[in-house]
Design an enzyme around this catalytic site. Structure first.
Site, PDB file in Angstrom:
ATOM      1  N   GLU A   1       0.805  -1.226   0.000  1.00  0.00           N
ATOM      2  CA  GLU A   1       0.000   0.000   0.000  1.00  0.00           C
ATOM      3  C   GLU A   1       0.837   1.274   0.000  1.00  0.00           C
ATOM      4  O   GLU A   1       0.372   2.323  -0.435  1.00  0.00           O
ATOM      5  CB  GLU A   1      -0.973   0.018   1.185  1.00  0.00           C
ATOM      6  CG  GLU A   1      -2.096  -1.011   1.088  1.00  0.00           C
ATOM      7  CD  GLU A   1      -1.731  -2.354   1.710  1.00  0.00           C
ATOM      8  OE1 GLU A   1      -0.523  -2.597   1.957  1.00  0.00           O
ATOM      9  OE2 GLU A   1      -2.643  -3.162   1.946  1.00  0.00           O
TER      10      GLU A   1
ATOM     11  N   LYS B   1     -17.310  -0.322   6.994  1.00  0.00           N
ATOM     12  CA  LYS B   1     -17.948  -1.311   6.118  1.00  0.00           C
ATOM     13  C   LYS B   1     -19.466  -1.135   6.061  1.00  0.00           C
ATOM     14  O   LYS B   1     -20.068  -1.288   4.999  1.00  0.00           O
ATOM     15  CB  LYS B   1     -17.598  -2.728   6.604  1.00  0.00           C
ATOM     16  CG  LYS B   1     -18.182  -3.795   5.694  1.00  0.00           C
ATOM     17  CD  LYS B   1     -17.481  -5.130   5.803  1.00  0.00           C
ATOM     18  CE  LYS B   1     -18.019  -6.059   4.722  1.00  0.00           C
ATOM     19  NZ  LYS B   1     -17.193  -7.239   4.513  1.00  0.00           N
TER      20      LYS B   1
ATOM     21  N   MET C   1      24.359   8.462   0.997  1.00  0.00           N
ATOM     22  CA  MET C   1      24.339   9.767   1.654  1.00  0.00           C
ATOM     23  C   MET C   1      24.734   9.644   3.120  1.00  0.00           C
ATOM     24  O   MET C   1      25.460  10.478   3.655  1.00  0.00           O
ATOM     25  CB  MET C   1      22.964  10.417   1.503  1.00  0.00           C
ATOM     26  CG  MET C   1      22.922  11.856   1.987  1.00  0.00           C
ATOM     27  SD  MET C   1      24.107  12.909   1.140  1.00  0.00           S
ATOM     28  CE  MET C   1      23.099  13.573  -0.183  1.00  0.00           C
TER      29      MET C   1
ATOM     30  N   PHE D   1     -10.834  -6.961  14.461  1.00  0.00           N
ATOM     31  CA  PHE D   1      -9.809  -7.447  13.533  1.00  0.00           C
ATOM     32  C   PHE D   1      -9.523  -6.387  12.469  1.00  0.00           C
ATOM     33  O   PHE D   1     -10.432  -5.832  11.863  1.00  0.00           O
ATOM     34  CB  PHE D   1     -10.291  -8.740  12.864  1.00  0.00           C
ATOM     35  CG  PHE D   1      -9.320  -9.247  11.830  1.00  0.00           C
ATOM     36  CD1 PHE D   1      -8.038  -9.659  12.197  1.00  0.00           C
ATOM     37  CD2 PHE D   1      -9.666  -9.289  10.484  1.00  0.00           C
ATOM     38  CE1 PHE D   1      -7.136 -10.106  11.250  1.00  0.00           C
ATOM     39  CE2 PHE D   1      -8.773  -9.746   9.530  1.00  0.00           C
ATOM     40  CZ  PHE D   1      -7.496 -10.167   9.916  1.00  0.00           C
ATOM     41  N   GLN D   2      -8.268  -6.104  12.237  1.00  0.00           N
ATOM     42  CA  GLN D   2      -7.799  -5.092  11.275  1.00  0.00           C
ATOM     43  C   GLN D   2      -8.406  -3.714  11.542  1.00  0.00           C
ATOM     44  O   GLN D   2      -8.688  -2.963  10.625  1.00  0.00           O
ATOM     45  CB  GLN D   2      -8.058  -5.537   9.829  1.00  0.00           C
ATOM     46  CG  GLN D   2      -7.184  -6.735   9.447  1.00  0.00           C
ATOM     47  CD  GLN D   2      -7.128  -7.004   7.959  1.00  0.00           C
ATOM     48  OE1 GLN D   2      -8.093  -6.775   7.241  1.00  0.00           O
ATOM     49  NE2 GLN D   2      -5.993  -7.514   7.494  1.00  0.00           N
TER      50      GLN D   2
END
Lengths: 160, 564
Positions: B50, B162, B479, B112-113
């Site tokens: 993502e 949802k 760097m 959950f999640q």
């Protein structure tokens, strides 16, 4: 320098956290913060006391204005305004001290809001300085507990 | 007619003119993904992580000037976008990120999640929303796009539980946005503009210091016109590259920590500094107390918080860069006779700058025989005739790209400037390629950064996006190694780095892998890459201990540069 800032915000969940998050995230001070709904159900009002030099206060005001949920920001410090704070104090008061506590309460126009055989609970309203003065006196008698609101402030109406 | 939340969601995207989204499905956004099968007007690009979706949406936005969009699921899907959101926020890139959320009755239950993504992203979005009712969905999505693209742009996150996605309502699609507390000021105050021009016309040693705001407000033509009409040299920040044509005689190159000698000297000695759409970042100013010490400062920016945040300015101008510059240009036409006679002091100033340019041009050791990373970038510039869209990773590769690939137009330079987010360049290049399918898109990368989002090779191959990646492979986190060499006595703590065989890796993904180890191999590799209609990884084995120069050590004033 101490500044009193008046902030109108959308009355929505999470808005207070946007304001306080701004202060913590950018390292600005909050000395006190008062929040409540207003006559308009969609608007809440925050009175915020902060401290900083001119550049920091300018940033605080601009950053507050930048938040989408902030409707209006006014720095009351340079204007003529009224400021009030309230405290509830539970004072130990036994025997002879009971009269002394009431005398102090009377002098400073405090109200007794709760009484027990060995304590008084007083409600004190006024400027921060007045509250500090009362608390200083009561401390010598014995304070069990104090809660303070932080400052509320409002601009005075301009006189014609 | 009643529509479901997911139908409303897609209708809203259609109304906003969204054609491409970058995303990754998951449990709570299943309904939207199902509805997507019936939405032929939107093409969805399935990323492999993502963070890649967020950077791709960002790159898409920078290359096209449109709002980038991504869609991810709740919990880890949402948290994985955070670096991408923060990067877009620091660079003011308009983006709308849709995250799934657990059903509203479960919010706060550690479902959950579940994660409080609105809480997490509050400090790194321009604004964010949790949609609590399907009735609010259409309005909120419209507001989100409006906020993202107007004023000082930025990312907006919309969290979609949802049950809101599955809920039904008769939607009202608002035509106009009404947010009482949000009304950015585009029009610069003409009095301030007048004051600014008066000051500029009196200047002996004027310099323009432009930033990303010039690109965001599409003001580069006005900027060029303004600089030319008054013969004012221009330097830009990393974010402003492309805002002024690089080959121009008034061009000073980038300023700041790895800016050119002549840009930093010009700013240090200027008597009037005109900051346009820039924000006095510490990488630009160095020691702030000694930044532009002789200059009166004019600052044009649409965001009032940028003005007098780090540096107190003499003439603040709040407004859109394009508006302010076109007002300035009109005033120049009205007030200044053409051709304008330059004062002797102004002429001497331009001569002095030319002298600095001759004394200390951007350069490197061309005679060493080693394969130098700067040489690779120069060759890329030469062989693409400066016409590629360049994205970069973060670190030495980014600075060499900024120094040696001379960007001549806006929206052709994509780099994570403010956040400095390694792993940005490759997914951003993918987003840019989606936005500009006919352009050559090259990610100038390091061997470290490229591995932070190398999984997106699969995305590039799957969607036939012929992005080229030029890895300046020095087997170091270059760097950080450079700082260790210069300031930590060459103690290379955790910077030497093993990498896989990038050529084989490219082949495993179905891309083309090429390698160059000597200077003479560079040109054929680049030519082959340009002529290949698929993703290409070029592994340039460059001199391992090359440093980016010039360099202003952190906390030093800008005129005290290390030159070699």
């Amino acid at each position: 320098m101490r500044h009193v800032i008046s902030v109108s915000v959308d009355n929505e969940p999470g808005v207070l956290s946007r304001v306080t998050g701004l202060f913590s995230g950018r390292g600005f001070n909050i000395e006190s913060l008062c929040v409540a709904a207003t006559m308009n159900q969609e608007v809440s009002h925050i009175t915020l006391v902060t401290a900083g030099n001119e550049m920091i206060i300018e940033q605080i005001i601009k950053q507050l204005r930048k938040l989408i949920n902030v409707i209006k920001v006014v720095d009351l410090t340079p204007t003529d305004h009224v400021e009030r704070e309230m405290a509830l104090v539970k004072v130990k008061a036994e025997d002879r001290q009971r009269a002394e506590v009431l005398r102090i309460a009377d002098i400073f126009r405090c109200r007794v809001v709760d009484v027990s055989p060995n304590t008084y609970t007083l409600e004190i309203t006024g400027t921060s300085e007045k509250l500090n003065a009362v608390l200083g006196l009561l401390k010598t008698i014995g304070i069990q507990e104090v809660v303070r609101t932080g400052s509320l402030a409002m601009q005075r109406t301009k006189k014609e | 007619m009643k529509l479901t939340g997911s139908q409303i969601f897609l209708k809203c995207l259609e109304r906003e003119g969204v054609k491409h989204i970058f995303g990754f499905p998951g449990g709570v956004v299943l309904d939207i993904y199902d509805e997507l099968t019936r939405a032929p007007f939107i093409k969805h690009f399935l990323v492999r992580h993502e963070q890649g979706a967020a950077h791709a949406a960002d790159g898409y936005s920078r290359a096209s000037g449109k709002v980038g969009v991504c869609l991810v699921t709740s919990g880890p899907g949402a948290t994985n976008t955070v670096s991408g959101i923060a990067s877009a926020y620091m660079d003011s890139i308009p983006m709308v990120v849709f995250t799934g959320q657990v059903p509203t009755p479960l919010i706060g239950n550690d479902a959950f999640q579940e994660v409080d993504i609105v809480g997490i992203t509050r400090p790194c979005t321009k604004h964010n929303y949790l949609v609590k009712h399907v009735d609010d969905l259409a309005r909120i999505i419209h507001e989100a796009f409006h906020i993202a693209r107007t004023g000082r742009p930025g990312p907006v996150l919309v969290d979609l539980p949802k049950d809101v996605i599955q809920g039904q309502t008769v939607p009202k699609f608002p035509e106009r946005v009404r947010i009482k507390s949000y009304n950015p000021n585009y029009h610069a105050n003409p009095k301030q503009i007048k004051k600014a021009l008066d000051l500029i016309l009196k200047a002996h040693r004027p310099v323009i210091y432009a930033g990303g705001g010039v690109i965001l407000s599409k003001a580069s033509e006005e900027l060029t016109k303004f600089a030319q009409s008054l013969e004012i040299p221009v330097t830009t920040t990393l974010m402003g590259l492309g805002g002024f044509p690089a080959p121009h005689r008034l061009w000073l190159g980038m300023l700041g920590m790895h800016g050119t000698y002549f840009a930093n000297m010009s700013v240090h000695h200027a008597d009037v500094l005109i900051a346009i759409g820039s924000r006095f970042d510490d990488r630009v100013t160095g020691k702030i107390e000694e930044f532009a010490p002789h200059a009166k400062i004019i600052h044009i920016d649409i965001d009032p918080t940028s003005i007098s945040k780090n540096v107190v300015v003499d003439i603040p101008i709040v407004g859109d860069c394009q508006d302010a510059l076109s007002q300035l240009n009109e005033l120049v036409v009205a007030q200044v006779p053409t051709p304008r006679e330059l004062s002797p002091a102004h002429q001497a100033w331009l001569a002095e700058i030319d002298q600095w340019k001759r004394e200390h041009p951007l350069t490197y050791d061309r005679a060493s025989g080693d394969l130098k990373p700067q040489f690779v970038v120069e060759k890329l510039y030469e062989l693409t005739q400066g016409n590629a869209i360049i994205s970069t990773e973060v670190g030495q590769n980014q600075m060499w790209a900024a120094q040696f690939y001379h960007i001549n137009r806006p929206n052709r330079w994509l780099s994570s400037g403010g956040l400095g987010c390694m792993g940005y360049g490759f997914p951003a290049a993918i987003g840019a390629q989606v936005a500009c399918p006919d352009d050559l898109v090259i990610d100038i990368a390091g061997d470290g950064s490229i591995q932070m989002n190398i999984q997106e090779l699969a995305t590039a191959v799957e969607y036939d996006l012929p992005v080229k990646v030029a890895i300046l492979n020095n087997s170091f986190l270059g760097m950080v190694r450079q700082w260790q060499q210069l300031f930590y006595d060459r103690r290379y703590s955790q910077t030497p780095m093993w990498s896989p065989d990038f050529v084989k890796l490219a082949e495993a993904y179905g891309a083309l892998g090429l390698r160059a180890e000597k200077p003479e191999e560079v040109e054929p590799v680049i030519r082959e890459a340009i002529n290949t209609r698929k993703p290409v990884l070029m592994d340039f084995r460059v001199a391992p201990e090359e440093c980016v120069m010039p360099m202003v050590p952190a906390g030093a004033p800008m005129h005290k540069m290390l030159l070699t």
